[in-house]
Scaffold this active site. Sequence first.
Site, PDB file in Angstrom:
ATOM      1  N   ALA A  36       5.404  62.553   9.131  1.00 35.89           N
ATOM      2  CA  ALA A  36       5.165  63.857   8.510  1.00 35.89           C
ATOM      3  C   ALA A  36       5.651  63.822   7.070  1.00 35.89           C
ATOM      4  O   ALA A  36       6.322  62.870   6.652  1.00 35.89           O
ATOM      5  CB  ALA A  36       5.906  64.948   9.274  1.00 35.89           C
ATOM      6  N   LYS A  37       5.320  64.814   6.306  1.00 31.23           N
ATOM      7  CA  LYS A  37       5.878  64.949   4.955  1.00 31.23           C
ATOM      8  C   LYS A  37       5.758  66.408   4.540  1.00 31.23           C
ATOM      9  O   LYS A  37       4.852  67.114   4.993  1.00 31.23           O
ATOM     10  CB  LYS A  37       5.084  64.084   3.962  1.00 31.23           C
ATOM     11  CG  LYS A  37       5.865  63.719   2.730  1.00 31.23           C
ATOM     12  CD  LYS A  37       6.824  62.572   2.991  1.00 31.23           C
ATOM     13  CE  LYS A  37       7.651  62.211   1.784  1.00 31.23           C
ATOM     14  NZ  LYS A  37       8.439  60.989   2.032  1.00 31.23           N
ATOM     15  N   GLY A  38       6.679  66.846   3.691  1.00 34.11           N
ATOM     16  CA  GLY A  38       6.624  68.216   3.188  1.00 34.11           C
ATOM     17  C   GLY A  38       6.653  68.209   1.682  1.00 34.11           C
ATOM     18  O   GLY A  38       7.040  67.217   1.050  1.00 34.11           O
TER      19      GLY A  38
END
Length: 424
Positions: free
Chosen positions: A113-115
């Site tokens: 994931a990444k934000g």
Amino acid sequence: MLYKEPAPIKDRENPFESMMSRFNIAAEILGLDEEVYNVLKTPTRQVIVNVPVTMDDGKVRVFEGYRVIHSTILGPSKGGVRFAPDVFLDEVKALAAWMTWKCAVVDIPYGGAKGGVICDPFSMSAGEMERLTRAYTQALVDTFGPDQDIPAPDMGTGPREMAWLMDEYSRMKGSTIHAVVTGKPLVLGGSLGRVEATGRGVMVSAMAAMDKLGMDPAKSTAVIQGFGNVGAWAAKLMSERGVKILGVSDVSGAYWNDNGIDIEEAIEYKNNNKGRLEGYENAEKISNDELLVSKVDVLVPAAVEDVITIKNVDQIQARLIVEGANGPTSYKADNIINEKGIMVVPDILANSGGVTVSYFEWVQNRMGFKWTLDRVNERAERIMNESFERVYAASQKYNVPMRIAAYIVAIDKVAMTYKYRGGF
Ligand code: NAD
């Protein structure tokens, strides 16, 4: 002014397409079936939030933020949160997918994931940063979770923001939940060895690659682009293994010394100079462009994306590139690097020491127990070496460069797990 044009996308390859180009090559070599290909090529979930934050001047500003979950096939998704003025959705999507491949390469039970939040952390006060981090956490409280999705620091965020994130999440859930985030301060459940973990992994990968190439570290030279967390630690640990670091650089430019940079001294200088090498005297000042193409054995890009491109790849003289940064080499430069016979230890392998020790932090939080620094380093080093060997073996088996081999190892692992778990 009611509407401000978003910052233009930089003059560079679309990072998601660049990631997919490599994915496609590996998928074809593996003979990945179409069903699995379709599952892996798109992120599972993309959340866009708009969070209002009261600024110090009393005005409310609305910040756009993202959380992209690329895959949860191997386990809860894992990935950092980037605060930057030019962060954009395709970049976050690419970084999320890279996290899936990175966790798979080192064989830890996480998805990717990444934000990101569009903001300028360097022009914001600590109070504004805290309110933004808490607002972003609140907006994503149903996405994050120690068994669901575990954020970590990335560019523009660090232990301070992770502490606020952990605290806000815990308040909303009504109990202290350390394992919701990694990269926390040590007193708050952070792990010993996390700060230097990525740079240490870069050093371990560099040593493993030099061994394969028959290079003696004590007779080899290197340059390191970027002198932040990853670059400075990689420089320090590589120099401790005997490698002569002829040049280092940061945003202020590059610094070169024919006799080798005294890394301890340069780190001390940087620490006393607001984190910058600007004005560092025991070296000749050259440009960042010159540093990348200088005559050395090993090149470690450890700053930003897309620095090795078709514009400079022809002039690169190093025999070995160890990618500390994420995505420092553009897709179009790959072929020329391969033609030149340069070995690349790709980002998803070389900088995976960070996520490995983040995993250790999460494990320790869940055990409610702290490991010693020796235990952390010894286990991380073993994982890095085993992963390097797996990727190297795949590169020999399929007769492909290390980058494609790393994608093959990762995609194969995720695809096999998907087959066992099954779909609808
Ligand atoms: P950092 O902010 O601590 O350091 C970045 C360094 O790069 C600074 O010295 C900065 O001055 C320099 N820099 C920025 N732009 C530059 C340019 N155009 N030319 C030369 N130098 C430049 O960041 P970091 O944590 O060291 O991360 C560096 C890279 O490593 C990023 O690509 C990041 O995604 C990747 N990475 C970091 C970790 C980690 O654990 N920190 C883990 C995996 C990957």
